[in-house]
Design a protein around this motif. Structure first.
Motif, mmCIF file in Angstrom:
data_model
loop_
_atom_site.group_PDB
_atom_site.id
_atom_site.type_symbol
_atom_site.label_atom_id
_atom_site.label_comp_id
_atom_site.label_asym_id
_atom_site.label_seq_id
_atom_site.Cartn_x
_atom_site.Cartn_y
_atom_site.Cartn_z
ATOM 1 N N ASP A 103 0.962 -1.327 0.038
ATOM 2 C CA ASP A 103 0.043 -0.099 0.094
ATOM 3 C C ASP A 103 0.665 1.307 -0.079
ATOM 4 O OD1 ASP A 103 0.815 0.311 2.663
ATOM 5 O OD2 ASP A 103 -1.073 -0.091 3.623
ATOM 6 N N GLY A 104 2.248 1.276 0.128
ATOM 7 C CA GLY A 104 3.063 2.540 0.102
ATOM 8 C C GLY A 104 3.035 3.009 1.218
ATOM 9 N N LEU A 105 2.585 2.760 2.206
ATOM 10 C CA LEU A 105 2.611 3.498 3.574
ATOM 11 C C LEU A 105 4.067 3.407 4.160
ATOM 12 C CD1 LEU A 105 0.890 4.737 5.739
ATOM 13 C CD2 LEU A 105 0.331 2.536 6.772
ATOM 14 N N GLU A 106 4.476 4.705 4.627
ATOM 15 C CA GLU A 106 5.909 4.763 5.079
ATOM 16 C C GLU A 106 5.994 3.876 6.339
ATOM 17 O OE1 GLU A 106 9.195 6.133 7.185
ATOM 18 O OE2 GLU A 106 6.968 6.717 7.956
ATOM 19 N N LEU A 107 7.210 3.364 6.627
ATOM 20 C CA LEU A 107 7.567 2.284 7.749
ATOM 21 C C LEU A 107 7.276 3.081 9.039
ATOM 22 C CD1 LEU A 107 8.741 -0.075 8.951
ATOM 23 C CD2 LEU A 107 10.906 0.867 9.060
ATOM 24 N N PHE A 108 7.741 4.122 9.328
ATOM 25 C CA PHE A 108 7.414 4.786 10.757
ATOM 26 C C PHE A 108 6.079 5.058 11.084
ATOM 27 C CE2 PHE A 108 12.083 5.397 9.802
ATOM 28 C CZ PHE A 108 12.561 4.722 11.009
ATOM 29 N N GLU A 109 5.390 5.359 10.025
ATOM 30 C CA GLU A 109 3.777 5.754 10.155
ATOM 31 C C GLU A 109 3.267 4.495 10.403
ATOM 32 O OE1 GLU A 109 -0.078 7.485 7.514
ATOM 33 O OE2 GLU A 109 2.096 7.970 6.825
ATOM 34 N N ALA A 110 3.568 3.510 9.499
ATOM 35 C CA ALA A 110 2.821 2.154 9.659
ATOM 36 C C ALA A 110 3.062 1.656 10.968
ATOM 37 C CB ALA A 110 3.333 1.231 8.577
ATOM 38 N N LEU A 111 4.370 1.680 11.485
ATOM 39 C CA LEU A 111 4.785 0.929 12.634
ATOM 40 C C LEU A 111 4.062 1.785 14.215
ATOM 41 C CD1 LEU A 111 6.626 -1.053 14.047
ATOM 42 C CD2 LEU A 111 8.438 0.540 14.116
ATOM 43 N N GLY A 112 3.902 3.168 13.785
ATOM 44 C CA GLY A 112 3.121 4.050 14.979
ATOM 45 C C GLY A 112 1.700 3.320 14.813
ATOM 46 N N ARG A 113 1.096 3.092 13.762
ATOM 47 C CA ARG A 113 -0.231 2.390 13.857
ATOM 48 C C ARG A 113 -0.407 1.220 14.262
ATOM 49 N NH1 ARG A 113 -2.845 2.352 7.727
ATOM 50 N NH2 ARG A 113 -2.474 4.690 8.312
ATOM 51 N N TYR A 114 0.418 0.352 13.859
ATOM 52 C CA TYR A 114 0.809 -0.868 14.600
ATOM 53 C C TYR A 114 0.797 -1.093 15.936
ATOM 54 C CZ TYR A 114 1.748 -1.844 9.707
ATOM 55 O OH TYR A 114 1.944 -1.903 8.325
ATOM 56 N N ALA A 115 1.723 -0.206 16.661
ATOM 57 C CA ALA A 115 2.084 -0.329 17.964
ATOM 58 C C ALA A 115 0.898 0.512 18.473
ATOM 59 C CB ALA A 115 3.399 0.625 18.186
ATOM 60 N N SER A 116 0.451 1.372 18.197
ATOM 61 C CA SER A 116 -0.879 2.241 18.811
ATOM 62 C C SER A 116 -2.006 1.051 18.851
ATOM 63 C CB SER A 116 -1.223 3.306 17.988
ATOM 64 O OG SER A 116 -0.452 4.229 17.811
ATOM 65 N N GLU A 117 -2.303 0.261 17.991
ATOM 66 C CA GLU A 117 -3.240 -0.812 18.010
ATOM 67 C C GLU A 117 -3.009 -1.618 19.166
ATOM 68 O OE1 GLU A 117 -3.179 -2.346 14.033
ATOM 69 O OE2 GLU A 117 -4.434 -0.667 13.264
ATOM 70 N N GLN A 118 -1.897 -1.945 19.393
ATOM 71 C CA GLN A 118 -1.499 -3.120 20.433
ATOM 72 C C GLN A 118 -1.299 -2.622 21.570
ATOM 73 O OE1 GLN A 118 1.022 -5.878 17.025
ATOM 74 N NE2 GLN A 118 1.458 -6.394 18.927
ATOM 75 N N ALA A 119 -0.751 -1.406 21.645
ATOM 76 C CA ALA A 119 -0.680 -0.652 23.108
ATOM 77 C C ALA A 119 -1.858 -0.082 23.685
ATOM 78 C CB ALA A 119 0.454 0.215 23.034
ATOM 79 N N GLU A 144 -2.750 2.794 22.909
ATOM 80 C CA GLU A 144 -2.545 4.424 23.365
ATOM 81 C C GLU A 144 -1.869 4.778 21.960
ATOM 82 O OE1 GLU A 144 0.620 5.102 26.049
ATOM 83 O OE2 GLU A 144 0.447 3.114 26.563
ATOM 84 N N GLN A 145 -1.705 5.979 21.731
ATOM 85 C CA GLN A 145 -1.125 6.489 20.485
ATOM 86 C C GLN A 145 0.385 6.472 20.915
ATOM 87 O OE1 GLN A 145 -2.597 7.831 18.054
ATOM 88 N NE2 GLN A 145 -0.689 8.028 16.951
ATOM 89 N N ILE A 146 0.797 5.930 19.757
ATOM 90 C CA ILE A 146 2.648 5.742 19.816
ATOM 91 C C ILE A 146 2.952 6.114 18.279
ATOM 92 C CG2 ILE A 146 4.357 3.989 19.711
ATOM 93 C CD1 ILE A 146 2.597 3.721 22.206
ATOM 94 N N SER A 147 3.902 7.027 18.459
ATOM 95 C CA SER A 147 4.573 7.412 17.217
ATOM 96 C C SER A 147 6.100 7.405 17.079
ATOM 97 C CB SER A 147 4.336 9.100 17.103
ATOM 98 O OG SER A 147 4.824 9.776 18.028
ATOM 99 N N PHE A 148 6.661 7.201 16.123
ATOM 100 C CA PHE A 148 8.151 7.004 15.897
ATOM 101 C C PHE A 148 8.672 7.961 15.097
ATOM 102 C CE2 PHE A 148 6.325 2.656 16.852
ATOM 103 C CZ PHE A 148 7.233 2.284 17.958
#
Length: 103
Positions: A81-97, A99-103
């Motif tokens: 889907d072309g999503l940038e890694l750090f944005e994607a990782l923030g999304r995945y981590a937020s879902e699992q945590a 809470e809002q997580i950003s990298f």
């Protein structure tokens, strides 16, 4: 991209993720073992981030699925889907945590 160029970029990327976690206000544990990073969350879930030298990709395994990121236009982008890694990782981590997580 040569193997050494890939390894340098992958090392920098993993270091940036680790730095974000170490300096962030989250309850995520980060462990590195070679080119594999394991992010552990309070609820017992994990995200695995690792380099795939043969394909020159960074792979992410999260609760939501498995993702492959390729270096393109100065950043790592998901091959689907072309999503940038750090944005994607923030999304995945937020879902699992939970809470809002950003990298």
């Amino acid at each position: 991209m040569t193997e050494s160029e890939f390894n340098k970029l992958a090392d920098e990327t993993l270091a940036r993720i680790e730095h974000s976690i170490d300096n962030g206000d989250t309850d995520i544990d980060c462990e590195m073992n070679g080119g594999v990073m394991e992010l552990s969350f309070e609820n017992g879930s994990k995200i695995i981030v690792n380099r795939q030298t043969a394909t020159r990709e960074i792979w992410v395994a999260a609760k939501s699925g498995g993702y492959h990121f390729l270096w393109r236009d100065g950043a790592w982008h998901d091959t689907k889907d072309g999503l940038e890694l750090f944005e994607a990782l923030g999304r995945y981590a937020s879902e699992q945590a939970g809470e809002q997580i950003s990298f």
